[in-house]
Design a protein around this motif. Structure first.
Motif, PDB file in Angstrom:
ATOM      1  N   LEU A  41       0.730  -1.179  -0.003  1.00  0.00           N
ATOM      2  CA  LEU A  41       0.099   0.013  -0.104  1.00  0.00           C
ATOM      3  C   LEU A  41       0.979   1.015  -0.055  1.00  0.00           C
ATOM      4  O   LEU A  41       0.453   2.228  -0.683  1.00  0.00           O
ATOM      5  CB  LEU A  41      -0.928  -0.195   1.183  1.00  0.00           C
ATOM      6  N   MET A  42       1.926   1.264   0.657  1.00  0.00           N
ATOM      7  CA  MET A  42       2.761   2.325   0.806  1.00  0.00           C
ATOM      8  C   MET A  42       3.503   2.530  -0.713  1.00  0.00           C
ATOM      9  O   MET A  42       3.697   3.852  -1.135  1.00  0.00           O
ATOM     10  CB  MET A  42       4.069   2.134   1.491  1.00  0.00           C
ATOM     11  N   MET A  43       3.749   1.452  -1.606  1.00  0.00           N
ATOM     12  CA  MET A  43       4.386   1.358  -2.809  1.00  0.00           C
ATOM     13  C   MET A  43       3.392   1.985  -3.545  1.00  0.00           C
ATOM     14  O   MET A  43       3.744   2.651  -4.648  1.00  0.00           O
ATOM     15  CB  MET A  43       4.820  -0.077  -3.259  1.00  0.00           C
ATOM     16  N   ALA A  44       2.067   1.931  -3.466  1.00  0.00           N
ATOM     17  CA  ALA A  44       1.010   2.419  -4.370  1.00  0.00           C
ATOM     18  C   ALA A  44       0.501   3.714  -3.940  1.00  0.00           C
ATOM     19  O   ALA A  44      -0.113   4.365  -4.669  1.00  0.00           O
ATOM     20  CB  ALA A  44      -0.353   1.489  -4.228  1.00  0.00           C
ATOM     21  N   THR A  45       0.933   4.456  -2.749  1.00  0.00           N
ATOM     22  CA  THR A  45       0.539   5.947  -2.327  1.00  0.00           C
ATOM     23  C   THR A  45       1.477   6.705  -2.161  1.00  0.00           C
ATOM     24  O   THR A  45       1.600   7.700  -2.749  1.00  0.00           O
ATOM     25  CB  THR A  45      -0.270   5.411  -1.029  1.00  0.00           C
ATOM     26  N   LEU A  46       2.219   6.418  -0.922  1.00  0.00           N
ATOM     27  CA  LEU A  46       3.338   7.400  -0.684  1.00  0.00           C
ATOM     28  C   LEU A  46       4.550   7.385  -1.654  1.00  0.00           C
ATOM     29  O   LEU A  46       4.944   8.575  -1.677  1.00  0.00           O
ATOM     30  CB  LEU A  46       3.722   6.972   0.875  1.00  0.00           C
ATOM     31  N   THR A  47       4.985   6.138  -1.952  1.00  0.00           N
ATOM     32  CA  THR A  47       5.948   6.384  -3.142  1.00  0.00           C
ATOM     33  C   THR A  47       5.816   7.085  -4.277  1.00  0.00           C
ATOM     34  O   THR A  47       6.612   8.019  -4.513  1.00  0.00           O
ATOM     35  CB  THR A  47       6.576   4.811  -3.350  1.00  0.00           C
ATOM     36  N   GLY A  53       6.739  14.815  -5.772  1.00  0.00           N
ATOM     37  CA  GLY A  53       7.071  15.889  -5.093  1.00  0.00           C
ATOM     38  C   GLY A  53       5.752  16.587  -4.283  1.00  0.00           C
ATOM     39  O   GLY A  53       5.718  17.612  -4.129  1.00  0.00           O
ATOM     40  N   VAL A  54       4.810  15.632  -4.303  1.00  0.00           N
ATOM     41  CA  VAL A  54       3.497  15.998  -3.691  1.00  0.00           C
ATOM     42  C   VAL A  54       3.112  15.436  -2.307  1.00  0.00           C
ATOM     43  O   VAL A  54       1.866  15.294  -1.637  1.00  0.00           O
ATOM     44  CB  VAL A  54       2.086  16.013  -4.551  1.00  0.00           C
ATOM     45  N   ASP A  55       3.885  14.592  -1.823  1.00  0.00           N
ATOM     46  CA  ASP A  55       3.679  14.153  -0.582  1.00  0.00           C
ATOM     47  C   ASP A  55       3.587  14.772   0.537  1.00  0.00           C
ATOM     48  O   ASP A  55       3.180  14.399   1.690  1.00  0.00           O
ATOM     49  CB  ASP A  55       5.164  13.164  -0.163  1.00  0.00           C
ATOM     50  N   ASP A  56       3.646  16.291   0.521  1.00  0.00           N
ATOM     51  CA  ASP A  56       3.022  17.125   1.483  1.00  0.00           C
ATOM     52  C   ASP A  56       1.687  17.532   1.308  1.00  0.00           C
ATOM     53  O   ASP A  56       1.170  18.156   2.308  1.00  0.00           O
ATOM     54  CB  ASP A  56       3.996  18.454   1.408  1.00  0.00           C
TER      55      ASP A  56
END
Length: 95
Positions: A41-47, A53-56
């Motif tokens: 799920l992290m690979m599909a979302t946060l990564t 450059g939009v993880d904020d």
């Protein structure tokens, strides 16, 4: 480009890619590659959010981030979707 089943084919007939959903990709990574669900799920979302450059703004559950959510059953079937904190039925009614 043309879609043939789950394949994308270029005009000359060569394979140009695959057409799968994010849910299908997560399912494959978990069930075929045996990656833990939390990591998949992290690979599909946060990564991807980090790479763009939009993880904020997106990619995790955090105050101030956009509330784009998908509820999955234990066998990874989609049951509900929220965009910007609104359910699909609310989004459609507002359009």
């Amino acid at each position: 480009m043309t879609r043939v089943g789950n394949k994308l084919v270029a005009g000359d007939g060569t394979l140009a890619g695959a057409a799968i959903t994010m849910r299908d990709a997560v399912d494959y990574v978990v069930n075929e590659l045996k990656v833990p669900l939390s990591h998949a799920l992290m690979m599909a979302t946060l990564t991807p959010a980090r790479l763009l450059g939009v993880d904020d703004q997106i990619g995790r559950l955090k105050p101030g981030h956009r509330a784009d959510l998908v509820h999955l059953t234990d066998d990874l079937q989609v049951t509900e979707v929220w965009t910007r904190g609104r359910g699909a039925d609310e989004v459609g009614a507002a359009a």
